[in-house]
Design an enzyme around this catalytic site. Sequence first.
Site, mmCIF file in Angstrom:
data_model
loop_
_atom_site.group_PDB
_atom_site.id
_atom_site.type_symbol
_atom_site.label_atom_id
_atom_site.label_comp_id
_atom_site.label_asym_id
_atom_site.label_seq_id
_atom_site.Cartn_x
_atom_site.Cartn_y
_atom_site.Cartn_z
ATOM 1 C CB THR A 1 45.370 58.075 74.703
ATOM 2 O OG1 THR A 1 45.199 57.444 75.968
ATOM 3 C CG2 THR A 1 46.719 57.696 74.103
ATOM 4 C CG PHE B 1 34.449 30.053 39.340
ATOM 5 C CD1 PHE B 1 35.137 31.143 38.800
ATOM 6 C CD2 PHE B 1 35.169 29.133 40.088
ATOM 7 C CE1 PHE B 1 36.505 31.308 39.015
ATOM 8 C CE2 PHE B 1 36.531 29.304 40.320
ATOM 9 C CZ PHE B 1 37.196 30.393 39.770
ATOM 10 C CG HIS C 1 32.893 29.657 49.553
ATOM 11 N ND1 HIS C 1 33.117 30.213 48.312
ATOM 12 C CD2 HIS C 1 34.127 29.609 50.141
ATOM 13 C CE1 HIS C 1 34.407 30.477 48.160
ATOM 14 N NE2 HIS C 1 35.041 30.133 49.262
ATOM 15 C CD GLN D 1 38.847 36.811 40.840
ATOM 16 O OE1 GLN D 1 37.704 36.324 40.808
ATOM 17 N NE2 GLN D 1 39.911 36.112 41.183
ATOM 18 N NE ARG E 1 30.333 31.505 41.521
ATOM 19 C CZ ARG E 1 31.588 31.805 41.838
ATOM 20 N NH1 ARG E 1 32.300 30.961 42.572
ATOM 21 N NH2 ARG E 1 32.150 32.928 41.434
ATOM 22 C CE LYS F 1 41.656 57.107 75.807
ATOM 23 N NZ LYS F 1 42.476 56.525 76.881
#
Lengths: 277, 277, 277, 277
Positions: free
Chosen positions: B58, B153, B241, B213, B170, B12
């Site tokens: 269930t 970046f 973004h 990362q 950014r 369930k």
Amino acid sequence: MAIVLGPNRYGKAETRVVRVTRAADGTHALTDLNVSVALSGDLTDTHLTGDNAHVLPTDTQKNTVYAFAKQHGIASPEAFGLLLARHFTSSQETITGARVDLEEYPWNRLGPHSFSREGSLVRTASVEVSGSAETVFGGLTGLTLLNSTDSEFAGFIRDDYTTLAETSDRILATAVDARWRFPAVDADFDAVFAAARDALIDAFTGTYSYSLQQTLFAMGKAVLEACPDLSEVRLRLPNKHHFVVDCTPFGLDSAPEVFHADDRPYGLIEGTVVRDD
Amino acid sequence: MAIVLGPNRYGKAETRVVRVTRAADGTHALTDLNVSVALSGDLTDTHLTGDNAHVLPTDTQKNTVYAFAKQHGIASPEAFGLLLARHFTSSQETITGARVDLEEYPWNRLGPHSFSREGSLVRTASVEVSGSAETVFGGLTGLTLLNSTDSEFAGFIRDDYTTLAETSDRILATAVDARWRFPAVDADFDAVFAAARDALIDAFTGTYSYSLQQTLFAMGKAVLEACPDLSEVRLRLPNKHHFVVDCTPFGLDSAPEVFHADDRPYGLIEGTVVRDD
Amino acid sequence: MAIVLGPNRYGKAETRVVRVTRAADGTHALTDLNVSVALSGDLTDTHLTGDNAHVLPTDTQKNTVYAFAKQHGIASPEAFGLLLARHFTSSQETITGARVDLEEYPWNRLGPHSFSREGSLVRTASVEVSGSAETVFGGLTGLTLLNSTDSEFAGFIRDDYTTLAETSDRILATAVDARWRFPAVDADFDAVFAAARDALIDAFTGTYSYSLQQTLFAMGKAVLEACPDLSEVRLRLPNKHHFVVDCTPFGLDSAPEVFHADDRPYGLIEGTVVRDD
Amino acid sequence: MAIVLGPNRYGKAETRVVRVTRAADGTHALTDLNVSVALSGDLTDTHLTGDNAHVLPTDTQKNTVYAFAKQHGIASPEAFGLLLARHFTSSQETITGARVDLEEYPWNRLGPHSFSREGSLVRTASVEVSGSAETVFGGLTGLTLLNSTDSEFAGFIRDDYTTLAETSDRILATAVDARWRFPAVDADFDAVFAAARDALIDAFTGTYSYSLQQTLFAMGKAVLEACPDLSEVRLRLPNKHHFVVDCTPFGLDSAPEVFHADDRPYGLIEGTVVRDD
């Protein structure tokens, strides 16, 4: 005791690309995809120091999806995924693995260049390339099916927490999520999709059901019988409960004709059906 | 070549249980969970013939969730999941495996018995019991964080499909999805949750980022440093973004002050950080 | 200066009722509705003092939806809404106004008692009864249509904030939300629905478009021409933007064949088309 | 009998603009809006012939949102909406009416330039300018509140369809949707928002409730008492049902401690509270 980086991947998710192909006679064809790319490889530097020399930007991955759609067209979600995954792993030394997940939204033709969105069914594909190993899955989600009878549920375990009554006549409804594995990557993906989809529908419709598990196995078996190229199909079937409303307090009879379509909780039946080689 | 049943489970999903505990002084405590159960075991019959003698319905699973919340209270999502999974696997001969996934929706106290729903953060847990093997994960989703600067970046691979400009300033925004594995099932789950959540926030906020990362690894490392009980944390970070809008066509300066918050596509960075035993 | 109660109403929203009708030959018919009721009347007491003597509980409203589905069947969403609204206003002295909003989810027949959910189109109805005044609207939402050419947009105003290029060939896509008013409450609701839906599709498909506004008017006009019973149709058409992806940076030609299907922002065109009596 | 164009408007919906303001000391402020513009005026030509000479493109409207955020900043959603609506109606001869709907997503400060998304509460505003008439609404949605006791529901009408038991102790939960009208367009919008939000929370928490209608009126009254500038507040309160689970079949006591949080159907109570001038 050091803290180190384990398995990792990165990519651009949900690039929504629509490819129009214009035939000489003015007829257009339309393919509508949602493409998610995930790459892996020699990516320790960007995690540990932020040195991105090994990183192909996710923006470039998005551009590649668009450029490949333009240059090569989209033969099928499986084939397009293979094209992309092979490209990423073969063109960049630092990228050794690629997974591409694709959703295709079907459109129904209304005219030479007019279309309507068909149903809630979504065709899916998933491609993984890692070195020379290539794996391709096809599938679908959102295929909503309902039998208003020919479904029972009885004979189950009763324990201290069981209050469910047995039933010999219930509504059985689900939204099929299926995924089949192609043993070979040069299969006729479109033909398999069409045959598998039809087999799923026919088996659901044609099975007198004593449990959704039984219906699941019948559906998986039907897919493998219809598609000799496939060796395995995985099904995930929510049991979309429709509860009979008891109208006897309102002076009405008890024939099961009015149902409450509930949202949550729901049953969820998952199983794989395989060819026993 | 026969067609046979492969791995399968059923249960369930999404039982929405709210447990209120009333103290003698009139103060209430509230726990709000979404519980999904999946059982496995000796279930071939129901798939092949519809014989349900091995099937715990269930509906009974749902009742058990409610009954256990009543009888035992909910100490933590992890502990409640363990209680349930151990019950299902120990009480039914035919059920040998149980997985319980839980979401907890936090509420903020406004008064002795008044509460408001806090943020979009959801605490998660996942418990698997199979015979004597017990695995417990804790985690969270929906922790939405944003740094409006201190994110760069640059220095990435450029190929034929790269159009992205390098940037030294950014917005970096994400909705953290984290999952940590408990080596021992008798951990202080609540203390780990609080420490891990705080470590995630502090590491995101405090890291000058050259890539998402790098931020991911810093966040995972911070969790393991703050929680000596944990040996592994898996993070899934969408890169939400925010694109600078170029306002120079309107006669305005180019300082990056106005951003378009885009929906799709988005980057998706996934990685595991582990203690190297 | 007193603080007083202004306009108010209350009811049960989103009762999900499925009605099955079993013919003697074993063929089933299925009607799947989402019903929202809102009642108004002499309700000051419950607001000011919590005296509920004038309140018909929303739970009773839900029961009534189920009981009426059982007793009367569901001839059409419009007719079922009228039944309910008339009942609430005529049976309770304190309830003088009722509004019933209905959504019908269409199912496609697969067999005598098997069905699949068709598309994203939802049929809608809205009924208001206030004393002897009765108003009925029919409509639909979620009819997603796309022309891949025969759409231009040019000759518009250019001001200091305009950067949009004119185009003589674009994709035009929308999800139609239409609502028509029935001058008489004894119309053939099903016939009007079918004729209006077809007229909307044909007009969208058949119109060479210079603006979505122009297409909107053509669609509204087509509905009124196809349905002499109707005097007014209101349309709400999102402009679901499909932006051409410029693939020339990747050494590819500029023919508009690859598009980005964007989520937000989107255009929104709303207009009413009326018969000028 | 001619078919003609009735009322109409068009615009760009859901422009997602984030404005960052950088103070000299390195502290950033963040405003996160979703802006929808709808314009009306002399727009018959584009509907009837596709002549767009009177149409300010929705793309330009989007650019204007961004440009104004850059040039003027965002003092408040109400003030920003007024700026935009006045601009559109005053700068284009063909545009005589503008409506701007705004949602603001609040962020919580974590550091000089770090933020987390707070809760599910969204601040809303709606501005209409038509010639010299200016109307401004403020409001909020998604404020989810729960009292785990001090709520009764009894003494209501019982008819043939009533099965609900009376209760003297239930959970009362809602997600507040409030909207207040500013008599003057130069109000202190932020101060009113803060005072109204606090009044809503305090009144919900502090009211011993005999019906959600009574709580609604108490909340509206509290807003008007806290905000002398306001003359009217409209509230829309879903009754998010939490049903007591009967655990007595499992040998447990009947104290109401475990609840099923249901999705649908739900009660919906709507009412306006006004100052009686």
